[in-house]
Enzyme design. Structure first.
Site, mmCIF file in Angstrom:
data_model
loop_
_atom_site.group_PDB
_atom_site.id
_atom_site.type_symbol
_atom_site.label_atom_id
_atom_site.label_comp_id
_atom_site.label_asym_id
_atom_site.label_seq_id
_atom_site.Cartn_x
_atom_site.Cartn_y
_atom_site.Cartn_z
ATOM 1 N N GLU A 200 35.306 32.570 40.719
ATOM 2 C CA GLU A 200 35.887 33.956 40.037
ATOM 3 C C GLU A 200 37.229 33.620 39.383
ATOM 4 O O GLU A 200 38.201 34.339 39.716
ATOM 5 C CB GLU A 200 36.110 34.810 41.052
ATOM 6 C CG GLU A 200 34.931 35.305 42.012
ATOM 7 C CD GLU A 200 35.086 35.833 43.096
ATOM 8 O OE1 GLU A 200 34.179 36.552 43.805
ATOM 9 O OE2 GLU A 200 36.129 35.968 43.611
ATOM 10 N N CYS B 193 66.316 48.801 33.863
ATOM 11 C CA CYS B 193 67.586 49.021 34.648
ATOM 12 C C CYS B 193 67.535 48.412 36.066
ATOM 13 O O CYS B 193 67.353 49.154 37.064
ATOM 14 C CB CYS B 193 67.422 50.612 34.948
ATOM 15 S SG CYS B 193 69.363 51.121 34.698
ATOM 16 N N TYR C 1 47.864 38.851 34.268
ATOM 17 C CA TYR C 1 48.731 39.839 35.233
ATOM 18 C C TYR C 1 50.037 39.822 34.582
ATOM 19 O O TYR C 1 50.888 40.053 35.149
ATOM 20 C CB TYR C 1 48.749 38.617 36.309
ATOM 21 C CG TYR C 1 47.685 38.541 37.146
ATOM 22 C CD1 TYR C 1 46.770 39.283 37.636
ATOM 23 C CD2 TYR C 1 47.308 37.138 37.279
ATOM 24 C CE1 TYR C 1 45.656 38.875 38.521
ATOM 25 C CE2 TYR C 1 46.194 36.594 37.777
ATOM 26 C CZ TYR C 1 45.257 37.520 38.270
ATOM 27 O OH TYR C 1 43.953 37.078 38.942
ATOM 28 N N ARG D 117 43.099 33.976 36.034
ATOM 29 C CA ARG D 117 44.280 33.209 35.149
ATOM 30 C C ARG D 117 43.599 32.166 34.229
ATOM 31 O O ARG D 117 44.290 32.216 33.283
ATOM 32 C CB ARG D 117 45.303 32.875 36.163
ATOM 33 C CG ARG D 117 46.381 32.451 35.716
ATOM 34 C CD ARG D 117 47.153 31.572 36.771
ATOM 35 N NE ARG D 117 47.453 32.264 38.248
ATOM 36 C CZ ARG D 117 47.963 33.212 38.747
ATOM 37 N NH1 ARG D 117 49.076 33.513 37.907
ATOM 38 N NH2 ARG D 117 47.958 33.547 39.765
#
Ligand SMILES: Cc1ncc(COP(=O)(O)O)c(C=O)c1O
Ligand SMILES: N[C@H](CCC[C@H](N)C(=O)O)C(=O)O
Length: 445
Positions: free
Chosen positions: A289, A360, A389, A292
């Protein structure tokens, strides 16, 4: 470091998929995710050739959590891979893209009743059952709906992959799967085999992510194959499909040195073969699977440089028009990235800077310490290897709209996700009646 179709064109600009990235930035705005279709397809083919070509019973299923849009589903389908989804949202996207349901595998450690019903209604390929609660709920739902889904049981094998604490999943102290060490796994399998409305066809385990060589997989294979032997002896059940999960690493920066996929695949298949012979068990079909390693290096994010703050003797901060809202990985995992100044791709690297986001948070950094050509306001910065990701973990923190993504191929650039607008940001906002006595005007940007 250049990836895939990247090159420097006659203007000295970075080009991807035959498209000048400076022109892309102008045309589509920044931040912009750019996906190199050719490299994405090459990555799919490396897995297909490594795991499936010589073993037609094997499957390579793309872990869509890494980056999913309907266009990506189309490419994955064309490349003959299956799809791993982990939520109703990913499943919905895949189905809407017309992805063949029988090639969809559904993961997740807390699937809801509604998600399971959706999976059953659409007769998806495999449901990977993670725990007792899910096993019973699925069997009950399937009975009511007159279905018998094919399932795997997810095993927590107790393998420690050599990777970041947060991206390890196979160790004993994990929220995923039935532990092997305390006998839960074998009890769950024995029980599942007695259930009438689930068809147990295989086992699943996944040990973590960003793994560079076959060693951790071999440790996983040793444990799982010995477990298969035990199941054969004690339950008389021979496992037909063994899903080893994803986790294949990529080179984000020069010091990362993953083995090529073909090499890892061949070592994995060799190990599976050897254990089958040594343990005298049927060789299971292998499922992997990758997420990335399919999309990671095919993605690049383009930013426009804005404020530059030099603190002499301390650090030079170069701020860009995105940050942790489009790439949280540096802040979350201390991930490392490389970058290229797209409009100065030929220039000599002469100064050390750090790339900050515009959100911020002091931790909103993309790259700590990188040597780049002298950088100025308005330059286009290309951060590489942001395909996995980044978009999928993007947020609207500080109410920043999520960037667009374009697919580039052979000089053509097509939007695959439109940039969010300020209108999109307020679309689901509701002002309760009692707060509306004063008219609130929203400027029309
Ligand atoms: C069960 C499972 N399979 C596959 C993957 C994909 O991992 P990677 O992107 O590292 O290949 C993950 C992690 O996201 C996972 O948890
Ligand atoms: N789910 C994967 C890890 C995903 C890591 C990913 N979110 C990243 O940014 O590296 C796993 O359990 O191994």
């Amino acid at each position: 470091m250049f990836h895939g179709t990247m090159k420097i064109n006659s203007k000295g600009h970075l080009e991807i998929g035959g498209c000048d990235t400076v022109t892309l930035a102008k045309k589509f705005g920044t931040p912009l995710y750019v996906i190199d279709e050719e490299l994405l397809r090459q990555n799919c083919r490396a897995f297909y050739n490594g795991f499936k070509k010589d073993y037609p019973g094997n499957e390579v299923i793309y872990a869509s959590k890494a980056f999913m849009t309907m266009a990506i589903c189309k490419i994955i389908e064309e490349e003959k891979l299956g799809l791993d989804v982990v939520s109703g949202g990913e499943l919905y996207t895949a189905l809407k893209a017309g992805f063949p349901a029988e090639k969809i595998y559904f993961h997740g450690n807390n699937k809801s009743r509604e998600e399971l019903i959706m999976a059953l209604e659409n007769n998806i390929g495999r449901i990977i059952v993670d725990n007792w609660y899910e096993l019973n709920m699925l069997n009950d739902l399937a009975k009511k709906m007159n279905k018998v889904p094919n399932i795997y049981i997810r095993i927590s094998p107790g393998v420690e992959a050599h990777t970041h604490q947060y991206v390890k999943t196979g160790q004993i102290d994990s929220k995923f799967g039935f532990p092997l060490f305390n006998g839960d796994a074998i009890k769950a399998i024995e029980y599942a085999l007695t259930l009438e409305n689930v068809n147990l066809v295989g086992l699943h385990s996944h040990i973590g992510s960003q793994i560079f060589d076959a060693e951790s997989y071999k440790a996983e294979i040793e444990i799982m194959m010995n477990f298969l032997k035990l199941l054969k002896e004690f339950l008389g059940w021979e496992v037909g499909e063994l899903d080893l999960g994803g986790g294949f690493g990529i080179a984000y920066v020069e010091e990362d040195d993953p083995q090529p996929i073909e090499q890892i695949a061949s070592e994995i298949m060799q190990a599976v073969k050897e254990y089958s012979v040594a343990l005298n068990i049927k060789m299971p079909n292998i499922i992997v699977e990758p997420g990335r390693s399919i999309i990671g290096n095919a993605g690049t994010t383009l930013y426009t440089v804005g404020a530059i703050k030099d603190i002499p003797g301390v650090r030079k901060y170069v701020a860009v028009d995105g940050g942790m809202s489009d790439n949280i990985r540096t802040a979350l995992y201390g991930a490392k990235y490389d970058a290229i100044v797209a409009n100065k791709a030929k220039n000599i690297k002469s100064e050390k800077v750090s790339i900050a986001g515009k959100l911020c948070e002091s931790g909103d950094m993309l790259i700590w310490d990188i040597t780049l050509p002298k950088i100025e306001e308005g330059d286009i910065l290309a951060v590489t290897c942001t395909g996995a990701y980044n978009y999928s973990m993007a947020s609207n923190y500080n109410r920043l709209p999520r960037p667009a993504a374009v697919l580039v191929y052979n000089g053509q650039a097509d939007i695959i996700v439109a940039r969010e607008t300020y209108e999109d940001l307020i679309r689901n906002d509701v002002i309760p009646e009692r707060l509306t006595n004063e008219k609130i005007k929203i400027a029309n940007y």
